[in-house]
Design a protein around this motif. Structure first.
Motif, PDB file in Angstrom:
ATOM      1  N   PHE A  28      28.740 -39.045  29.977  1.00  0.00           N
ATOM      2  CA  PHE A  28      29.318 -39.343  31.285  1.00  0.00           C
ATOM      3  C   PHE A  28      28.315 -40.128  32.109  1.00  0.00           C
ATOM      4  CE2 PHE A  28      27.716 -35.003  31.036  1.00  0.00           C
ATOM      5  CZ  PHE A  28      26.769 -34.952  32.052  1.00  0.00           C
ATOM      6  N   LEU A  29      28.819 -40.817  33.131  1.00  0.00           N
ATOM      7  CA  LEU A  29      27.953 -41.619  33.977  1.00  0.00           C
ATOM      8  C   LEU A  29      27.033 -40.729  34.800  1.00  0.00           C
ATOM      9  CD1 LEU A  29      30.381 -44.382  35.301  1.00  0.00           C
ATOM     10  CD2 LEU A  29      28.792 -44.496  33.370  1.00  0.00           C
ATOM     11  N   ASP A  30      25.789 -41.152  34.913  1.00  0.00           N
ATOM     12  CA  ASP A  30      24.820 -40.472  35.766  1.00  0.00           C
ATOM     13  C   ASP A  30      25.267 -40.659  37.215  1.00  0.00           C
ATOM     14  OD1 ASP A  30      22.398 -39.952  37.371  1.00  0.00           O
ATOM     15  OD2 ASP A  30      21.331 -40.004  35.464  1.00  0.00           O
ATOM     16  N   ILE A  31      25.227 -39.599  38.021  1.00  0.00           N
ATOM     17  CA  ILE A  31      25.644 -39.722  39.421  1.00  0.00           C
ATOM     18  C   ILE A  31      24.581 -40.418  40.274  1.00  0.00           C
ATOM     19  CG2 ILE A  31      27.257 -37.787  39.365  1.00  0.00           C
ATOM     20  CD1 ILE A  31      25.096 -36.169  40.928  1.00  0.00           C
ATOM     21  N   ARG A  32      23.378 -40.547  39.730  1.00  0.00           N
ATOM     22  CA  ARG A  32      22.299 -41.268  40.404  1.00  0.00           C
ATOM     23  C   ARG A  32      21.731 -42.311  39.439  1.00  0.00           C
ATOM     24  NH1 ARG A  32      17.933 -38.149  41.545  1.00  0.00           N
ATOM     25  NH2 ARG A  32      17.282 -39.687  43.059  1.00  0.00           N
ATOM     26  N   PRO A  33      22.537 -43.340  39.110  1.00  0.00           N
ATOM     27  CA  PRO A  33      22.142 -44.278  38.061  1.00  0.00           C
ATOM     28  C   PRO A  33      20.988 -45.192  38.471  1.00  0.00           C
ATOM     29  CG  PRO A  33      24.104 -45.066  39.153  1.00  0.00           C
ATOM     30  CD  PRO A  33      23.822 -43.690  39.710  1.00  0.00           C
ATOM     31  N   ILE A  34      20.188 -45.525  37.490  1.00  0.00           N
ATOM     32  CA  ILE A  34      19.130 -46.507  37.688  1.00  0.00           C
ATOM     33  C   ILE A  34      19.725 -47.911  37.608  1.00  0.00           C
ATOM     34  CG2 ILE A  34      16.982 -47.444  36.731  1.00  0.00           C
ATOM     35  CD1 ILE A  34      16.394 -44.540  35.766  1.00  0.00           C
ATOM     36  N   THR A  35      20.622 -48.122  36.645  1.00  0.00           N
ATOM     37  CA  THR A  35      21.343 -49.388  36.501  1.00  0.00           C
ATOM     38  C   THR A  35      22.819 -49.076  36.301  1.00  0.00           C
ATOM     39  OG1 THR A  35      21.107 -49.472  34.090  1.00  0.00           O
ATOM     40  CG2 THR A  35      19.357 -50.514  35.390  1.00  0.00           C
ATOM     41  N   ARG A  36      23.656 -50.079  36.493  1.00  0.00           N
ATOM     42  CA  ARG A  36      25.086 -49.898  36.272  1.00  0.00           C
ATOM     43  C   ARG A  36      25.325 -49.594  34.798  1.00  0.00           C
ATOM     44  NH1 ARG A  36      30.162 -53.976  36.734  1.00  0.00           N
ATOM     45  NH2 ARG A  36      31.733 -52.329  36.751  1.00  0.00           N
ATOM     46  N   GLY A  37      26.007 -48.484  34.516  1.00  0.00           N
ATOM     47  CA  GLY A  37      26.286 -48.054  33.151  1.00  0.00           C
ATOM     48  C   GLY A  37      25.356 -46.955  32.658  1.00  0.00           C
ATOM     49  N   HIS A  38      24.399 -46.534  33.486  1.00  0.00           N
ATOM     50  CA  HIS A  38      23.470 -45.454  33.114  1.00  0.00           C
ATOM     51  C   HIS A  38      24.299 -44.214  32.766  1.00  0.00           C
ATOM     52  CE1 HIS A  38      19.777 -42.883  34.606  1.00  0.00           C
ATOM     53  NE2 HIS A  38      20.268 -42.434  33.461  1.00  0.00           N
ATOM     54  N   THR A  39      24.178 -43.801  31.522  1.00  0.00           N
ATOM     55  CA  THR A  39      25.009 -42.735  30.973  1.00  0.00           C
ATOM     56  C   THR A  39      24.138 -41.594  30.463  1.00  0.00           C
ATOM     57  OG1 THR A  39      26.623 -44.406  30.296  1.00  0.00           O
ATOM     58  CG2 THR A  39      26.795 -42.270  29.230  1.00  0.00           C
ATOM     59  N   LEU A  40      24.644 -40.379  30.572  1.00  0.00           N
ATOM     60  CA  LEU A  40      23.972 -39.197  30.046  1.00  0.00           C
ATOM     61  C   LEU A  40      24.778 -38.647  28.880  1.00  0.00           C
ATOM     62  CD1 LEU A  40      23.165 -37.322  33.381  1.00  0.00           C
ATOM     63  CD2 LEU A  40      21.725 -38.946  32.127  1.00  0.00           C
ATOM     64  N   ILE A  41      24.078 -38.267  27.819  1.00  0.00           N
ATOM     65  CA  ILE A  41      24.711 -37.631  26.665  1.00  0.00           C
ATOM     66  C   ILE A  41      24.191 -36.210  26.602  1.00  0.00           C
ATOM     67  CG2 ILE A  41      25.000 -37.657  24.160  1.00  0.00           C
ATOM     68  CD1 ILE A  41      24.283 -40.725  24.413  1.00  0.00           C
ATOM     69  N   HIS A 102      19.329 -39.998  28.277  1.00  0.00           N
ATOM     70  CA  HIS A 102      19.706 -41.093  29.168  1.00  0.00           C
ATOM     71  C   HIS A 102      19.877 -42.364  28.345  1.00  0.00           C
ATOM     72  CE1 HIS A 102      18.442 -39.162  33.054  1.00  0.00           C
ATOM     73  NE2 HIS A 102      17.707 -38.451  32.210  1.00  0.00           N
ATOM     74  N   VAL A 103      20.958 -43.084  28.577  1.00  0.00           N
ATOM     75  CA  VAL A 103      21.147 -44.420  28.026  1.00  0.00           C
ATOM     76  C   VAL A 103      21.223 -45.343  29.238  1.00  0.00           C
ATOM     77  CG1 VAL A 103      22.590 -45.943  26.617  1.00  0.00           C
ATOM     78  CG2 VAL A 103      22.404 -43.502  26.039  1.00  0.00           C
ATOM     79  N   VAL A 104      20.167 -46.143  29.420  1.00  0.00           N
ATOM     80  CA  VAL A 104      20.050 -46.990  30.606  1.00  0.00           C
ATOM     81  C   VAL A 104      20.145 -48.458  30.186  1.00  0.00           C
ATOM     82  CG1 VAL A 104      18.649 -47.547  32.631  1.00  0.00           C
ATOM     83  CG2 VAL A 104      18.527 -45.241  31.636  1.00  0.00           C
TER      84      VAL A 104
END
Length: 150
Positions: A28-41, A102-104
Motif C-alpha cells: 500500500f502507499l506510504d501515507i508520508r511518501p518520499i516520492t510519488r509511488g512510495h509503497t510499503l510491503i 519500502h519501495v521508493v
C-alpha cells in the motif's frame, strides 16, 4: 487483533491505498511518501523485526518489492529506478513495529526533489498513483504472458 497499525490495515480495519495483495503480503502507499509511488510491503502475519520474520516470508516480500519496482518503470509514473529499503529495529530508524519494505521510485537527477520529499513527506494524489502502479503490474503480467506464449 493487536493495535499494530499495519496489522489493522491488513485486517481491513484501518484505511490504506492498496496496490497489491496476495495470501502472504500486501502493498500500500506510504501515507508520508518520499516520492510519488512510495509503497510499503508488509507480511500479513505480524513480525516486529527481522528476528521474528520467517526467511521465506522475507524472500516473498523482496520478490514483491522487485516486481513493484519493475512495475513502477512501466507505469505512468515512469520511474528510472527504485530504492528498496528495510529498516530493522529502532536503531535503524524503523518507526512502525511491523516489518515492512519500502519501495521508493527514483528518477535520474532527482536528488534535490528526493531530499525535499524526505523532509516534507506529503501524499501525492494517492488514488491516481495507486491506479498507475496497478496498471504497471497489469502491464508486467501481460508482457510475461506474451513472453510465455512466444
Amino acid at each position: 487483533m493487536n493495535d499494530c497499525a499495519f496489522c489493522l490495515i491488513v485486517a481491513g480495519a484501518a484505511p490504506a491505498t492498496m496496490v497489491y495483495s496476495d495470501d502472504a503480503v500486501c502493498a500500500f502507499l506510504d501515507i508520508r511518501p518520499i516520492t510519488r509511488g512510495h509503497t510499503l510491503i508488509v507480511p500479513k502475519v505480524h513480525a516486529t523485526e527481522l528476528d521474528e520474520l520467517h526467511p521465506d516470508l522475507g524472500a516473498r516480500m523482496f520478490r514483491t518489492g522487485h516486481r513493484l519496482a519493475r512495475a513502477l518503470r512501466v507505469s505512468g509514473l515512469a520511474s528510472d529506478g527504485a530504492n528498496l529499503v528495510l529498516n530493522d529495529g529502532t536503531a535503524a530508524f524503523q518507526t512502525v513495529g511491523h516489518v515492512h519494505l519500502h519501495v521508493v521510485p527514483r528518477k535520474h537527477g532527482d536528488k534535490l526533489t528526493f531530499a525535499k520529499g524526505f523532509l516534507l513527506r506529503r501524499p501525492h494524489e494517492p488514488n491516481s498513483t495507486a491506479a498507475a502502479i496497478r496498471a504497471g503490474l497489469t502491464a508486467l503480467d501481460q508482457s510475461e504472458a506474451e513472453g510465455a506464449q512466444g
